[in-house]
Design an enzyme around this catalytic site. Structure first.
Site: not given
Ligand code: IPE
Ligand code: IPE
Ligand code: MG
Length: 261
Positions: A31, A33-34, A78-80, A205
C-alpha cells in the site's frame, strides 16, 4: 541507563537474520503507491509504476532469504471501484510486468500462482497469467502468489457455497465439515497459513485480505510507502518477526519446556 537492543533501530538494521527461523509464508499488503506519487507532485500512475519495481526487489529478496511462500495483495475486489483510468493502468501494468518478469521468475526458480476472481480480469491479462503459470509450474524455490480481484469475504462465501452444494447432493455429510475441509475450499487450499503479514504505508488494517489464513500470523506495520520497500525493509520486518514469541494459545513456560501440558 539501560538501552534495550531490540528497540534500537540501528541495531536492528545491522543484526544478522536467523536462517533457522525464516517465516515460511509471508503475505504483503502493498500500500501507498498513490501517496508516494503525490509526495513527488506526480499522478498516482507514477506510484504504481514504481510499485512494480518494488515487487521485483521484494520477490528476489524473499527468494534469497529462503521464504517458501510469498503472497502479494495487488488488487482487491474493492479496487474495481477506483476511477476507470486508474484501473485500466493497473491492468496494463500487470500485463507488462508479467511479460518483463518471466525472466526473473525463471532465474530465481519461482512458481507463479494467483488467488482471487481472476475471471474478472481483462482477457489478455488472464492469458498472460495462464502462460506464466504454465511456464513456471515446475519451479520449486518459492511460490509467488498474486492476489488479483481478491476479497477474503468473497473467498469464504464461495467456500461455504461449494460445501453447502456438496452436502445438498449427498457428496459429503454435514458432520464431515471441519476446519481442514473449509481450508480445502479456499483459493489458498495449497498454501500454508500465513506466518508474517506486512502492510506498508502506515495503515493498520487488513482491507479484506486473507481473513481466515492470518488467524495466527504475526503482523508488521511500517510507515514506508510501497515503492520504497526493498531488501533492507524486508530484513527489518523479518528481524522484528524473529523477536516474537509465537505461543499459539500455550504459555511461555510451556514453550520453553517444550511440553504439552
Ligand atoms: C489494499 O489497499 C489493497 C491492495 C494493496 C491491493 P487499499 O489502498 O485498496 O486499501 P484501503 O482502501 O485503504 O483499505
Ligand atoms: C496500493 O497503493 C496499490 C493498490 C491498491 C492497487 P494505493 O494505490 O492504495 O496507494 P495509496 O494508499 O492511495 O497511497
Ligand atoms: Mg491504498
Amino acid at each position: 541507563m539501560k538501552i534495550e537492543q531490540g528497540n534500537c533501530t540501528n541495531m536492528t538494521n545491522t543484526k544478522p537474520i536467523d536462517k533457522s527461523n525464516i517465516p515460511q509464508h509471508v503475505a504483503i499488503i502493498m500500500d501507498g503507491n498513490g501517496r508516494w506519487a503525490k509526495q513527488r507532485g506526480k499522478k498516482r500512475v507514477f506510484g504504481h509504476e514504481n510499485g512494480a519495481k518494488a515487487v521485483r526487489k521484494t520477490v528476489e529478496a524473499c527468494g534469497n532469504i529462503g521464504v517458501k511462500y510469498l503472497t502479494l495483495y495487488a488488487f482487491s475486489t474493492e479496487n474495481w471501484k477506483r476511477p476507470k483510468l486508474e484501473v485500466d493502468t493497473l491492468m496494463r501494468l500487470l500485463i507488462s510486468s508479467l511479460r518483463k518478469e518471466m525472466k526473473t521468475l525463471a532465474k530465481n526458480n519461482i512458481r507463479l500462482n494467483t488467488i482471487g476472481n481472476t475471471k474478472d480480469l481483462p482477457k489478455v491479462a488472464q492469458k498472460e497469467l495462464a502462460e506464466v503459470i504454465e511456464k513456471t509450474k515446475t519451479n520449486d524455490q518459492m511460490v509467488l502468489t498474486i492476489a488479483l480481484s481478491y476479497g477474503a469475504r468473497e473467498e469464504i462465501k464461495n467456500a461455504v457455497k461449494l460445501i453447502a452444494s456438496k452436502v445438498k447432493n449427498n457428496i459429503i455429510s454435514e458432520d464431515a465439515i471441519d476446519e481442514s475441509m473449509i481450508n480445502e475450499h479456499l483459493y489458498t487450499h495449497d498454501l500454508p497459513n500465513v506466518d508474517l503479514m506486512i502492510r506498508t504505508s502506515g495503515e493498520h488494517r487488513l482491507s479484506n485480505f486473507l481473513l481466515w489464513q492470518v488467524a495466527y500470523a504475526e503482523f508488521y506495520f511500517t510507515p514506508v510507502l510501497w515503492p520504497d520497500f526493498n531488501e533492507e525493509e524486508l530484513h527489518k520486518a523479518i528481524l522484528n518477526y524473529q523477536q516474537r514469541e509465537r505461543r499459539f494459545g500455550k504459555t511461555s513456560e510451556q514453550l520453553k519446556q517444550n511440553v504439552d501440558a
